[in-house]
Design a protein around this motif. Structure first.
Motif, PDB file in Angstrom:
ATOM      1  N   ASN A 120      -6.203  -0.441  -5.560  1.00 62.02           N
ATOM      2  CA  ASN A 120      -5.692   0.384  -4.471  1.00 62.02           C
ATOM      3  C   ASN A 120      -5.935   1.847  -4.801  1.00 62.02           C
ATOM      4  O   ASN A 120      -5.772   2.267  -5.946  1.00 62.02           O
ATOM      5  N   GLN A 121      -6.315   2.602  -3.797  1.00 66.00           N
ATOM      6  CA  GLN A 121      -6.601   4.011  -4.006  1.00 66.00           C
ATOM      7  C   GLN A 121      -5.342   4.749  -4.417  1.00 66.00           C
ATOM      8  O   GLN A 121      -4.284   4.554  -3.826  1.00 66.00           O
ATOM      9  N   GLY A 122      -5.487   5.550  -5.468  1.00 64.64           N
ATOM     10  CA  GLY A 122      -4.361   6.371  -5.912  1.00 64.64           C
ATOM     11  C   GLY A 122      -3.463   5.703  -6.923  1.00 64.64           C
ATOM     12  O   GLY A 122      -2.459   6.292  -7.323  1.00 64.64           O
ATOM     13  N   SER A 123      -3.786   4.511  -7.331  1.00 61.66           N
ATOM     14  CA  SER A 123      -2.972   3.840  -8.353  1.00 61.66           C
ATOM     15  C   SER A 123      -3.866   3.047  -9.293  1.00 61.66           C
ATOM     16  O   SER A 123      -5.045   2.819  -8.997  1.00 61.66           O
ATOM     17  N   GLU A 124      -3.289   2.649 -10.410  1.00 67.18           N
ATOM     18  CA  GLU A 124      -4.037   1.844 -11.365  1.00 67.18           C
ATOM     19  C   GLU A 124      -4.310   0.461 -10.766  1.00 67.18           C
ATOM     20  O   GLU A 124      -3.493  -0.083 -10.018  1.00 67.18           O
ATOM     21  N   ALA A 125      -5.446  -0.087 -11.115  1.00 69.20           N
ATOM     22  CA  ALA A 125      -5.768  -1.435 -10.662  1.00 69.20           C
ATOM     23  C   ALA A 125      -4.801  -2.437 -11.274  1.00 69.20           C
ATOM     24  O   ALA A 125      -4.299  -2.241 -12.385  1.00 69.20           O
ATOM     25  N   THR A 126      -4.541  -3.491 -10.530  1.00 75.65           N
ATOM     26  CA  THR A 126      -3.673  -4.573 -11.006  1.00 75.65           C
ATOM     27  C   THR A 126      -4.536  -5.745 -11.412  1.00 75.65           C
ATOM     28  O   THR A 126      -5.248  -6.311 -10.574  1.00 75.65           O
ATOM     29  N   TYR A 127      -4.466  -6.114 -12.680  1.00 78.63           N
ATOM     30  CA  TYR A 127      -5.335  -7.154 -13.230  1.00 78.63           C
ATOM     31  C   TYR A 127      -4.629  -8.502 -13.247  1.00 78.63           C
ATOM     32  O   TYR A 127      -3.420  -8.596 -13.492  1.00 78.63           O
ATOM     33  N   GLU A 128      -5.420  -9.544 -13.009  1.00 77.59           N
ATOM     34  CA  GLU A 128      -4.921 -10.913 -13.074  1.00 77.59           C
ATOM     35  C   GLU A 128      -4.903 -11.381 -14.528  1.00 77.59           C
ATOM     36  O   GLU A 128      -5.559 -10.801 -15.398  1.00 77.59           O
ATOM     37  N   SER A 129      -4.166 -12.457 -14.723  1.00 77.18           N
ATOM     38  CA  SER A 129      -4.077 -13.030 -16.061  1.00 77.18           C
ATOM     39  C   SER A 129      -5.462 -13.395 -16.564  1.00 77.18           C
ATOM     40  O   SER A 129      -6.251 -14.015 -15.851  1.00 77.18           O
ATOM     41  N   GLY A 130      -5.758 -12.997 -17.788  1.00 76.80           N
ATOM     42  CA  GLY A 130      -7.048 -13.290 -18.385  1.00 76.80           C
ATOM     43  C   GLY A 130      -8.059 -12.169 -18.248  1.00 76.80           C
ATOM     44  O   GLY A 130      -9.158 -12.261 -18.808  1.00 76.80           O
ATOM     45  N   PHE A 131      -7.708 -11.140 -17.529  1.00 73.53           N
ATOM     46  CA  PHE A 131      -8.605  -9.991 -17.347  1.00 73.53           C
ATOM     47  C   PHE A 131      -7.874  -8.719 -17.780  1.00 73.53           C
ATOM     48  O   PHE A 131      -6.712  -8.519 -17.433  1.00 73.53           O
ATOM     49  N   VAL A 132      -8.569  -7.879 -18.538  1.00 64.86           N
ATOM     50  CA  VAL A 132      -7.940  -6.668 -19.063  1.00 64.86           C
ATOM     51  C   VAL A 132      -8.770  -5.445 -18.720  1.00 64.86           C
ATOM     52  O   VAL A 132      -9.997  -5.528 -18.554  1.00 64.86           O
TER      53      VAL A 132
END
Lengths: 108, 115
Positions: B50-62
């Motif tokens: 999302n623009q303006g915020s940190e990306a949200t990662y799914e389990s297993g991805f960093v």
């Protein structure tokens, strides 16, 4: 564990045959979507079903949402080679949950 | 609908290198998603950007492995870092135009092969 299980995983049929693809879950959904993906392209939305028991038709494709909104099916009548692709059901929520996929090959 | 341009369409890379994939949309969108897909298989969500915020990662991805940028409402990048053969896959970006329950629109994907 997949939230949405699809069957069959693979299907290879002759042109003109009928087929049904199933999307099942133990969860209840407010809606379900079906996508088709052709090689080298991204998935494209075919239909969204919202109401339990709903049937939608898209030319030779018939989509049904289960009465309990836990499952859905896609039936193709008189399949054509142009129907070849990967079929995915999906549940839209905060993010999308995609089914395990059904790879269809229609031979001329 | 939306037109999504993804670049490159394919690449062959050496192990240990990094590749940045670009995703450009022809309209402003709030939510962009990055997926990974093995040929003929379903999609696995890597992260939501999302623009303006940190990306949200799914389990297993960093984030160290898959850093994502989202500088504005029409553009995002995904970097696959320090690549190994296990990273060979198709990477897709998608957007959701308005609100929950709307369909996702996908780019044509980036087919990545690591030697």
């Amino acid at each position: 564990t997949q939230l949405l299980e699809q069957s069959p995983q693979f299907l290879s049929i002759q042109e003109g045959e009928n087929l049904t693809v199933y999307c099942n879950s133990s969860s209840v959904f407010s809606s379900l979507q079906w996508y088709r993906q052709e090689p080298g392209e991204g998935p494209v939305l075919l239909v969204t079903v919202v109401t339990g028991g709903e049937v939608k038709k898209l030319k030779r494709l018939t989509f049904q949402f289960g009465d309990a909104r836990k499952d859905s099916s896609l039936h193709i009548t008189a399949a054509q080679p142009g129907d070849t692709g990967l079929y995915l059901c999906a549940f839209p929520f905060n993010k999308f949950y995609f089914g395990s996929g059904t790879k269809l090959n229609v031979k001329p | 609908s939306a037109v999504i341009s993804q670049k490159p369409s394919r690449d062959i890379c050496q192990r240990g290198t990094s590749l940045t994939i670009q995703c450009q949309v022809d309209s402003q969108v709030t939510m962009m998603f990055w997926y990974r897909q093995q040929p003929g298989q379903s999609l696995t969500l890597i992260a939501t950007a999302n623009q303006g915020s940190e990306a949200t990662y799914e389990s297993g991805f960093v984030i160290d492995k898959f850093p994502i940028s989202r500088p504005n409402l029409t553009f995002s990048t995904l970097t696959v870092s320090n690549m190994s053969p296990e990273d060979s896959s198709i990477y897709l970006c998608s957007v959701e135009l308005t609100g929950k329950g709307q369909p996702q629109h996908f780019g044509d994907g980036t087919r990545l092969s690591i030697l």
